[in-house]
Structure formats: C-alpha cells, structure tokens
Design a protein around this motif. Structure first.
Motif: not given
Length: 321
Positions: A84-86, A88-94, A99-101
């Motif tokens: 979902n984050m990808i 929405s255009g969120v940076n891959l690193g973030i 996800g790990l958090a």
C-alpha cells in the motif's frame, strides 16, 4: 553400555537432522527421479527463503519455552502495509523500515502479554493472529493489491525477491544468509543468547541469577516479529502483490522446521544453525508432494503428521534426558 558407545549415540542424536536430510533426499529421489535434479534443488532453495526466515525467528521464541502462531498473519499484514505504501508513492527505504517496525511492534505486543501478563503464548498469539489477519482483510478489502511497478520504489521492492547479486546469487538467498548469521551471533556469541537459553531451561532459576527474564522474552518475540516482517516483504515481492490470505498455515511449516532442526519445544535446547536444515527438509517435502501431484489439502495433512512425529520424538528425547 560403554562410554565410547554412549558418546557415539550422543553425537548421532545431536546431528540426527543431517541424517534425516540425507535419508529423505535419497528416498524421495528413488520415488521421483526428477526430485534429485539440479534445477529442482535450485527451485527448492528459492522456495524455502520465506520459511527459513520465519523459522529462524520462531527459534528465538521456542528456545524461551514459548511459541508464536501469529507469524503468518504478521507476514500478511506487513505485506499489505508495504505494498500500500509503495502504491501511495512512499520512498522504498521508508516503506521497508516501516514494515520492519510493524513486525517489531507486533512481536513486542505478544512478548508483553506473555511475559508481563503471564498469559499462555498459544492463547496470546492466537488472538494476535486473528487481529492482524482481520486487519489485513480490512486493508486489502479481501482482494489482492498489485504492486505498483511503474515507479522506482515498486521495481526496487520487486527486486528484493527476484534481484541477483553479481548476476548469479538471488538477493533472497543473501537475506536468508544474513538472518542466520545475525541469529547465530545473538544466540551463540552474545550475552543475550545465554539469557535466552537460561530462561528456556528454567525461568525461575534465570530470575534468581539476576537475568531480566521479562525483557529477554519480549526481545525474543520482537525478533520473531521482525523476521516475520522480512518474510512478508519477500513473499509480497515474489508475487508482486499483497494477498489477503498470504501466510496461512505458514506457522506450521516454521514450527516443523524448528522442531525437526532439533530445537526442543520444552525450551532451552536447540541450535539455530540446525533450523535451516529443518527448513530444507520441509521444503523438500513440499516440493516432492507437488512433483507427485498431491492435492493441497492432503499436503496439509501430511505436514500435520510430520509435526506430530517431530513433537513425539522431542517428547521421547525429553523423557530420556
């Protein structure tokens, strides 16, 4: 019985998983000749990445005398969040850090209820499984969410499973290797590892020796949650989508890999280095059943029998000890 014979039996018992691995490979190869081909074993090693990482995390928890049956739901939830984050255009690193958090938070949630509230690990993680499986269905609305491959982040996410290092080594292999190196260090070289074994051996004795048993258990569940998150990222990258039912029954394979690898469900006994052998054996079994065209429903039955036999062997070993 002579001392040398006792030592011989002890060594055979300790390394029995290697004998099981060789025996299983030979028998399965005789039944199905395609099984022992190089290309087939390459497929097996690609397929076990997810379970191998889940099993590494499960080893931490089982060594404390606990269990975590929520790893499949955690895997699915993290996959849904990151895809979902990808999108929405969120940076891959973030995205990956988030996800790990989430995996760490879910693990801490389990650990706090088990250690602080003194609840049964099976009950706590069963509840967590239900919660995060439900949240996954809410996020996905019950339908797969495709990975956005039109962006650099989407392509980078997909590369996590399909990418090659030096044009030959799958990155997923590298992740498995790193997970086991870190796990081995924490459990066999770090003070924390000695605390884990002490808690699994006798929580009361560990407490009397000055070990913070509650923190030790919480961190074990955190490790399990983080590794479930890594597995969730790998599998969602593999299929390039977030599946609402991803990870269902994966906890069975992870537990089976740990127990077949020689880690005792009683806690305090085992070696994470042998867990990977258990994961390979489970991967071989899954691959063989697929080659033989065995129906998926029957495969679940077979794996259930394998887990039961592994637990029975563990119980027999415990009585002898």
């Amino acid at each position: 019985m002579s001392k040398s014979k006792k030592e011989y039996i002890k060594i055979l018992g300790r390394y029995r998983m290697f004998l099981i691995l060789i025996f299983a490979a030979v028998i399965l190869g005789i039944i199905e000749p395609k099984f022992l081909t190089v290309s087939n074993f390459s497929n097996i090693f690609k397929q076990i990445a997810t379970n191998a990482i889940l099993a590494a995390g499960m080893t931490f928890v089982i060594l404390t005398g606990g269990i975590d049956i929520s790893v499949g739901a955690t895997l699915a939830f993290v996959g849904a969040v990151t895809i979902n984050m990808i999108g929405s255009g969120v940076n891959l690193g973030i995205t990956l850090i988030t996800g790990l958090a989430f995996g760490a938070v879910i693990g801490a949630f389990n650990g706090i209820f088990v250690s602080q509230m003194q609840l049964q690990p099976m009950i706590v993680t069963l509840a967590t499984q239900s919660i995060f499986r439900g949240l996954t269905y809410i996020i996905t609305k019950g339908s797969p969410i495709p990975l956005d491959l039109s962006s650099k982040s989407g392509l980078g996410y997909k590369w996590i499973y399909g990418g090659l290092i030096a044009n030959s080594i799958p990155f997923s292999f590298v992740l498995v290797f790193l997970v086991y190196i870190v796990s081995y260090y924490l459990l066999n070289k770090a003070t924390y590892g000695r605390h884990i074994y002490a808690v699994g051996g006798s929580e009361e004795a560990a407490k009397l020796s000055g070990i913070n048993t509650k923190l030790t258990m919480i961190l074990a569940y955190v490790a399990c949650g983080v590794m479930a998150a890594i597995a969730g990222i790998i599998i969602s990258a593999r299929v390039a989508s977030a599946q609402p039912n991803a990870g269902e029954t994966y906890e069975m394979d992870a537990i089976a890999a740990v127990v077949i690898g020689g880690t005792s469900l009683r806690g305090g006994e085992g070696h994470v280095g042998f867990t990977i052998i258990g994961a390979i054996i489970i991967g071989m079994l899954n691959n063989f059943l697929n080659l033989m065209g065995v129906d998926t429903y029957y495969q679940v039955v077979v794996k259930g029998v394998v887990i039961l036999l592994a637990v029975l062997a563990d119980a027999k070993t415990g009585k002898k000890a």
